[in-house]
Design an enzyme around this catalytic site. Structure first.
Site, PDB file in Angstrom:
ATOM      1  N   ARG A  54    -101.856 -42.523 -52.587  1.00 45.37           N
ATOM      2  CA  ARG A  54    -100.294 -42.304 -52.653  1.00 45.37           C
ATOM      3  C   ARG A  54    -100.258 -42.784 -54.064  1.00 45.37           C
ATOM      4  NH1 ARG A  54     -98.493 -46.920 -51.886  1.00 45.37           N
ATOM      5  NH2 ARG A  54     -99.878 -47.420 -49.950  1.00 45.37           N
ATOM      6  N   TYR A 107     -76.238 -28.481 -53.940  1.00 44.02           N
ATOM      7  CA  TYR A 107     -76.962 -28.125 -52.399  1.00 44.02           C
ATOM      8  C   TYR A 107     -76.612 -29.237 -51.751  1.00 44.02           C
ATOM      9  CZ  TYR A 107     -81.597 -28.066 -50.005  1.00 44.02           C
ATOM     10  OH  TYR A 107     -82.019 -28.140 -49.411  1.00 44.02           O
ATOM     11  N   ASP A 179     -79.605 -31.533 -61.794  1.00 48.61           N
ATOM     12  CA  ASP A 179     -80.653 -30.761 -60.207  1.00 48.61           C
ATOM     13  C   ASP A 179     -80.846 -28.977 -61.573  1.00 48.61           C
ATOM     14  OD1 ASP A 179     -81.803 -28.933 -58.374  1.00 48.61           O
ATOM     15  OD2 ASP A 179     -80.705 -30.462 -57.648  1.00 48.61           O
ATOM     16  N   LYS A 204     -89.130 -24.139 -54.877  1.00 43.92           N
ATOM     17  CA  LYS A 204     -87.753 -23.035 -55.312  1.00 43.92           C
ATOM     18  C   LYS A 204     -88.948 -22.271 -56.656  1.00 43.92           C
ATOM     19  CE  LYS A 204     -85.448 -24.682 -52.185  1.00 43.92           C
ATOM     20  NZ  LYS A 204     -84.324 -25.646 -52.360  1.00 43.92           N
TER      21      LYS A 204
HETATM   22  C1  LIG Z   1     -83.872 -27.043 -51.726  1.00 46.35           C
HETATM   23  C2  LIG Z   1     -82.620 -28.337 -52.860  1.00 46.35           C
HETATM   24  C3  LIG Z   1     -82.935 -28.855 -52.683  1.00 46.35           C
HETATM   25  C4  LIG Z   1     -83.713 -29.753 -52.379  1.00 46.35           C
HETATM   26  O1  LIG Z   1     -85.562 -29.483 -52.616  1.00 46.35           O
HETATM   27  P1  LIG Z   1     -86.025 -29.726 -50.849  1.00 46.35           P
HETATM   28  O2  LIG Z   1     -87.946 -29.338 -51.790  1.00 46.35           O
HETATM   29  O3  LIG Z   1     -85.376 -29.092 -50.303  1.00 46.35           O
HETATM   30  O4  LIG Z   1     -85.639 -31.265 -50.246  1.00 46.35           O
HETATM   31  C5  LIG Z   1     -82.375 -29.896 -53.938  1.00 46.35           C
HETATM   32  N1  LIG Z   1     -81.425 -29.284 -54.868  1.00 46.35           N
HETATM   33  C6  LIG Z   1     -81.471 -27.889 -54.896  1.00 46.35           C
HETATM   34  C7  LIG Z   1     -80.521 -27.037 -55.613  1.00 46.35           C
HETATM   35  C8  LIG Z   1     -81.841 -26.903 -53.931  1.00 46.35           C
HETATM   36  O5  LIG Z   1     -82.104 -25.647 -54.284  1.00 46.35           O
END
Ligand SMILES: *Cc1c(COP(=O)(O)O)cnc(C)c1O
Length: 387
Positions: A54, A107, A179, A204
């Site tokens: 961890r 998101y 983000d 992603k």
């Molecule tokens: C999918 C996504 C998230 C969240 O990520 P997870 O891996 O699903 O928890 C945050 N910001 C954006 C722009 C996303 O597309």
């Protein structure tokens, strides 16, 4: 690693940063250290600083160093999901009584975390149109500690001028969070434009193959890096060794994948813009997009995400999603395979009735790296057949 960053270009750094051949065997890819604990040579006698996975794990360290190099920050931290990374960041930046500015297009899960969870700790938030720095300035309060930006945004592909909003945030003593999930560090590097922290859902484009859920934070601020690392360990939502390895593997092809995502999405956006049954196309690569010039200034390419509104309303938008064959109906994005979804009923159902509500006739595409001719034909078929 910082040296590597200055000497080599992105494509080289993506493949090598954080990863040297295994000293014992010469394996050119970091092993998956699928282990929870590490033998100590006497009490407190750690080999290489590892004691418990961890706190730190060598496969995760390789990924974290790689991410730091890609974003040009001194510290990268890998989490179990994008939302776990966001949770750690928000709990590090904010205390009861603090205020946060969030975008009007983001998101859905980020909005849900802030509006339904973070708010319960006594943190206030308000919504700005972050594509307009004056709108962000108008939402600032004396107790504003952070400004949250998503660019390109999800699902409307809005563009925020990162450098301009960084100036607004800095003048108010607030941190700027970006983000960077939609762009990936190959297309955009927010820290160099003045952001304090970069957030990723590595699920992603970084992972890129729809086979792992993960998240990351990168910062160049030494104090914030220390605090985040403390919280990462204290809260514990870390990326596991195998998940870290999958993301590292994905990153090796990020540059070539993104070039194809950009090219395919551009063709798809142009075809949709010319289609009589499409009301509006959202793609920052189109000159008519209001953020086109800003995107051209701060991004290396316009990305693989395209949204559009369908003539005939919500029912027809849903039908288009269900008729597509090469585009797979599903949530998520950024993988090699093309995906199609209806944000209003799927990824953004949690923002219904809020300032972030999306048009009901909206369809979102994650344009993959298949043959663009197959993708264009599939969309033409899905739009042609009337329910
Ligand atoms: C999918 C996504 C998230 C969240 O990520 P997870 O891996 O699903 O928890 C945050 N910001 C954006 C722009 C996303 O597309």
């Amino acid at each position: 690693m910082n040296e590597q960053r200055s000497e080599h270009r992105f494509e080289t750094v993506a493949i090598h940063a954080g990863q040297t051949p295994d000293p014992l065997t010469g394996a050119v890819v970091p092993p998956i250290h699928q282990v929870s604990t590490f033998k100590q040579d006497g009490v407190g006698g750690l080999r290489g600083g590892y004691e418990y996975s961890r706190s730190a794990n060598p496969t995760r360290t390789a990924l974290e160093e790689n991410l730091a190099a890609l974003e040009g920050g001194r510290r990268g931290l890998a989490f179990a999901s994008g939302l776990a990374a966001e949770d750690c960041l928000l709990r590090t930046l904010l205390r009861p009584g603090d205020h946060l500015v969030i975008p009007n297009d983001a998101y859905g899960g980020t909005f849900r975390l802030i509006a339904k969870v973070v708010e319960r700790w006594g943190v206030a938030w308000s919504v700005a149109d972050t594509s307009d720095p004056a709108s962000v300035r108008g939402q600032l309060r004396p107790e504003t500690r952070a400004v949250w930006v998503e660019t390109p945004s999800n699902p409307l592909l809005g563009i925020t001028d990162i450098a301009a909003v960084a100036e607004v945030a800095r003048a108010a003593g607030a941190r700027l969070v970006v983000d960077n999930t939609f762009a990936s560090p190959y297309l955009q590097q927010p820290l160099a434009l003045g952001a304090d922290v970069v957030v990723h859902s590595t699920t992603k484009y970084l992972g890129g193959h729809s086979d792992v859920v993960g998240g990351a934070l990168v910062t160049d601020d030494p104090g914030l890096a220390e605090e985040l690392a403390f919280h990462q360990n204290a809260m514990g939502a870390v990326a596991g060794p195998f998940d870290s390895w999958l993301v590292l593997r994905g990153i090796k092809t990020l540059a070539v994948r993104m070039d194809r995502h950009n090219a395919n999405a551009h063709r798809v956006a142009e075809a949709l813009a010319a289609h009589p049954r499409v009301v509006q196309v959202y793609y920052p690569g189109l000159p008519a997009h209001p953020g086109h010039e800003t995107a051209a200034k701060q991004m290396r390419g316009f990305g693989g995400m395209v949204s559009f509104r369908v003539a005939g309303g919500e029912q027809e938008a849903v039908a288009v999603c269900e008729r597509a064959r090469v585009f797979t109906l599903g949530e998520s994005l950024g993988g090699v395979e093309s995906l199609i979804e209806h944000p209003g009923r799927m990824t953004h159902a949690s923002v219904a009735g809020s300032a972030l509500e999306v048009p009901a006739d909206l369809v979102r595409l994650s344009v993959g790296i298949e043959s663009v001719d197959d993708l264009l034909a599939d969309l033409a078929d899905a739009l042609a057949a009337r329910a």
